[in-house]
Design an enzyme around this catalytic site. Structure first.
Site, PDB file in Angstrom:
ATOM      1  N   PHE A 197       0.851  -1.184   0.000  1.00  0.00           N
ATOM      2  CA  PHE A 197       0.000   0.000   0.000  1.00  0.00           C
ATOM      3  C   PHE A 197       0.891   1.239   0.000  1.00  0.00           C
ATOM      4  O   PHE A 197       1.876   1.300   0.731  1.00  0.00           O
ATOM      5  CB  PHE A 197      -0.919  -0.004   1.228  1.00  0.00           C
ATOM      6  CG  PHE A 197      -2.065   0.957   1.109  1.00  0.00           C
ATOM      7  CD1 PHE A 197      -3.157   0.657   0.308  1.00  0.00           C
ATOM      8  CD2 PHE A 197      -2.044   2.159   1.787  1.00  0.00           C
ATOM      9  CE1 PHE A 197      -4.220   1.541   0.191  1.00  0.00           C
ATOM     10  CE2 PHE A 197      -3.097   3.047   1.680  1.00  0.00           C
ATOM     11  CZ  PHE A 197      -4.183   2.747   0.881  1.00  0.00           C
TER      12      PHE A 197
ATOM     13  N   ALA B 206       0.112  -1.723   5.991  1.00  0.00           N
ATOM     14  CA  ALA B 206       0.919  -1.509   7.192  1.00  0.00           C
ATOM     15  C   ALA B 206       0.524  -2.439   8.337  1.00  0.00           C
ATOM     16  O   ALA B 206       1.391  -2.908   9.081  1.00  0.00           O
ATOM     17  CB  ALA B 206       0.821  -0.049   7.626  1.00  0.00           C
ATOM     18  N   LEU B 207      -0.757  -2.707   8.497  1.00  0.00           N
ATOM     19  CA  LEU B 207      -1.185  -3.560   9.611  1.00  0.00           C
ATOM     20  C   LEU B 207      -0.592  -4.964   9.536  1.00  0.00           C
ATOM     21  O   LEU B 207      -0.353  -5.595  10.563  1.00  0.00           O
ATOM     22  CB  LEU B 207      -2.711  -3.646   9.667  1.00  0.00           C
ATOM     23  CG  LEU B 207      -3.406  -2.430  10.267  1.00  0.00           C
ATOM     24  CD1 LEU B 207      -4.918  -2.557  10.127  1.00  0.00           C
ATOM     25  CD2 LEU B 207      -3.017  -2.241  11.725  1.00  0.00           C
ATOM     26  N   GLU B 208      -0.339  -5.448   8.347  1.00  0.00           N
ATOM     27  CA  GLU B 208       0.212  -6.802   8.191  1.00  0.00           C
ATOM     28  C   GLU B 208       1.711  -6.869   8.484  1.00  0.00           C
ATOM     29  O   GLU B 208       2.268  -7.961   8.617  1.00  0.00           O
ATOM     30  CB  GLU B 208      -0.083  -7.325   6.787  1.00  0.00           C
ATOM     31  CG  GLU B 208      -1.550  -7.599   6.523  1.00  0.00           C
ATOM     32  CD  GLU B 208      -2.383  -6.351   6.245  1.00  0.00           C
ATOM     33  OE1 GLU B 208      -3.598  -6.406   6.461  1.00  0.00           O
ATOM     34  OE2 GLU B 208      -1.823  -5.309   5.817  1.00  0.00           O
TER      35      GLU B 208
ATOM     36  N   VAL C 260       2.000   5.441   6.022  1.00  0.00           N
ATOM     37  CA  VAL C 260       0.627   5.681   6.447  1.00  0.00           C
ATOM     38  C   VAL C 260       0.397   7.182   6.331  1.00  0.00           C
ATOM     39  O   VAL C 260       1.049   7.973   7.011  1.00  0.00           O
ATOM     40  CB  VAL C 260       0.385   5.189   7.889  1.00  0.00           C
ATOM     41  CG1 VAL C 260      -1.063   5.432   8.292  1.00  0.00           C
ATOM     42  CG2 VAL C 260       0.739   3.710   8.020  1.00  0.00           C
TER      43      VAL C 260
ATOM     44  N   ASP D  16      -8.984  11.751   6.547  1.00  0.00           N
ATOM     45  CA  ASP D  16      -9.977  12.504   7.308  1.00  0.00           C
ATOM     46  C   ASP D  16     -10.641  11.675   8.406  1.00  0.00           C
ATOM     47  O   ASP D  16     -11.599  12.123   9.023  1.00  0.00           O
ATOM     48  CB  ASP D  16     -11.058  13.040   6.360  1.00  0.00           C
ATOM     49  CG  ASP D  16     -10.502  14.071   5.395  1.00  0.00           C
ATOM     50  OD1 ASP D  16      -9.545  14.777   5.773  1.00  0.00           O
ATOM     51  OD2 ASP D  16     -11.025  14.163   4.270  1.00  0.00           O
TER      52      ASP D  16
ATOM     53  N   HIS E 294      -8.835   6.323  11.325  1.00  0.00           N
ATOM     54  CA  HIS E 294      -8.172   5.098  10.880  1.00  0.00           C
ATOM     55  C   HIS E 294      -6.650   5.250  10.917  1.00  0.00           C
ATOM     56  O   HIS E 294      -5.936   4.329  11.308  1.00  0.00           O
ATOM     57  CB  HIS E 294      -8.645   4.730   9.470  1.00  0.00           C
ATOM     58  CG  HIS E 294      -8.097   3.445   8.964  1.00  0.00           C
ATOM     59  ND1 HIS E 294      -8.443   2.232   9.503  1.00  0.00           N
ATOM     60  CD2 HIS E 294      -7.218   3.184   7.968  1.00  0.00           C
ATOM     61  CE1 HIS E 294      -7.797   1.270   8.866  1.00  0.00           C
ATOM     62  NE2 HIS E 294      -7.055   1.823   7.927  1.00  0.00           N
TER      63      HIS E 294
END
Length: 157
Positions: free
Chosen positions: A22, A56-58, A81, A85, A88
Site C-alpha cells: 500500500f 501496514a497492519l500486516e 501511512v 480525514d 483510521h
C-alpha cells in the site's frame, strides 16, 4: 568502556525486510534505500529477503513470524501511512508501532521501524528519497548499528 554500533562486519548478516505494498509509490523507494544501504555495508545480496505485505497492519504479523523463525539477524519494516480525514490513521500507526516494538522485545530480535507517518503524499515522497533523505536507508543504518551492539553485549558475558 564505551560501545557504539559499527557499520562494518555485516557480510554474513541475514536481514529480512517487510514492506507494505500500500502506497507503493513511497514504499518502493524506501525499499531501494534499505537494500542499497545493506549492499553498501557489505551484506551479501543472498542474505537479504524481502517480504511484501498488503498494508501496514500486516507488517507486525509477518515480522512476528520472521522473528520467531530465528532465520534472520534483524528485520527492517517499511511502510507509509498517510493521514486521511478519519481516525483510521491513528489506529493503524499505533497498532503497527506498538506491535513491531512488542515483537522485537519478546523475541530479542532487532527490528527497526521505517513506517512513515505523514499528513500528505508529498511529505511521504520527500522522506522516501527526495529532499528529506531516504528513511528506509536511515533505519537500515540503525539496524546495522544495533546488530553490532548486540554482538558487543554478547562478548561481555
Amino acid at each position: 568502556m564505551i560501545y557504539t554500533g559499527k557499520l562494518t562486519g555485516h557480510e554474513e548478516r541475514r536481514i529480512a525486510i517487510v514492506v507494505s505494498r500500500f502506497n507503493a509509490l513511497v514504499t518502493e523507494p524506501l525499499l531501494k534505500g534499505a537494500r542499497d544501504t545493506l549492499n553498501m555495508h557489505g551484506v551479501d545480496e543472498h542474505h537479504i529477503s524481502v517480504f511484501w505485505v498488503p498494508g501496514a497492519l500486516e507488517i507486525t504479523m509477518v515480522s512476528s513470524q520472521l522473528a520467531e523463525s530465528g532465520m534472520f539477524d534483524g528485520i527492517v519494516t517499511l511502510g507509509a501511512v498517510i493521514k486521511g480525514d478519519t481516525d483510521h490513521y491513528n489506529l493503524v500507526i499505533n497498532g503497527v508501532a506498538n506491535g513491531v516494538s512488542q515483537v522485537s522485545l519478546s523475541t530479542n530480535t532487532p527490528i527497526v521501524f521505517g513506517v512513515l507517518t505523514t499528513d500528505t503524499l508529498e511529505q511521504a515522497q520527500q522522506r522516501a528519497g527526495a529532499k528529506a533523505g531516504n528513511k528506509g536507508a536511515e533505519v537500515t543504518v540503525s539496524l546495522l548499528e544495533i546488530l553490532s551492539l548486540y554482538d558487543d553485549i554478547k562478548q561481555l558475558s
